[in-house]
Design a protein around this motif. Structure first.
Motif, PDB file in Angstrom:
ATOM      1  N   ILE A   6       0.960  -1.225   0.025  1.00  0.00           N
ATOM      2  CA  ILE A   6       0.020  -0.067  -0.072  1.00  0.00           C
ATOM      3  C   ILE A   6       0.721   1.104  -0.151  1.00  0.00           C
ATOM      4  O   ILE A   6       0.501   2.037  -0.805  1.00  0.00           O
ATOM      5  N   SER A   7       1.800   1.144   0.829  1.00  0.00           N
ATOM      6  CA  SER A   7       2.802   2.493   0.844  1.00  0.00           C
ATOM      7  C   SER A   7       3.417   2.669  -0.390  1.00  0.00           C
ATOM      8  O   SER A   7       3.686   3.726  -0.894  1.00  0.00           O
ATOM      9  N   PHE A   8       4.145   1.474  -0.903  1.00  0.00           N
ATOM     10  CA  PHE A   8       4.481   1.668  -2.465  1.00  0.00           C
ATOM     11  C   PHE A   8       3.693   2.369  -3.408  1.00  0.00           C
ATOM     12  O   PHE A   8       4.202   3.147  -4.156  1.00  0.00           O
ATOM     13  N   VAL A   9       2.355   1.868  -3.452  1.00  0.00           N
ATOM     14  CA  VAL A   9       1.350   2.442  -4.355  1.00  0.00           C
ATOM     15  C   VAL A   9       0.898   3.733  -4.094  1.00  0.00           C
ATOM     16  O   VAL A   9       1.209   4.736  -5.039  1.00  0.00           O
ATOM     17  N   VAL A  10       1.070   4.039  -2.964  1.00  0.00           N
ATOM     18  CA  VAL A  10       0.665   5.537  -2.562  1.00  0.00           C
ATOM     19  C   VAL A  10       2.009   6.462  -2.809  1.00  0.00           C
ATOM     20  O   VAL A  10       1.668   7.685  -3.684  1.00  0.00           O
TER      21      VAL A  10
END
Length: 51
Positions: A6-10
């Motif tokens: 999730i943090s990578f996508v954000v």
């Protein structure tokens, strides 16, 4: 999705948004110049002029 995914996508979305804003500002400042001409003038020139 895991927390790291999730943090990578954000983070990727934020980088794309920032890049988009810079492209929009550049296009407004240089309406007649294409992006390839800008890349050639600003980045490719440095690679060709090694001292």
């Amino acid at each position: 999705m895991t927390q790291s995914m999730i943090s990578f996508v954000v983070g990727l979305a934020v980088l794309l948004a920032v890049a988009f804003v810079f492209v929009r500002r550049y296009m407004r400042a240089h309406p007649g110049e294409s992006m390839t001409q800008w890349l050639d003038a600003h980045h490719m020139g440095r690679m060709h002029h090694k001292h």
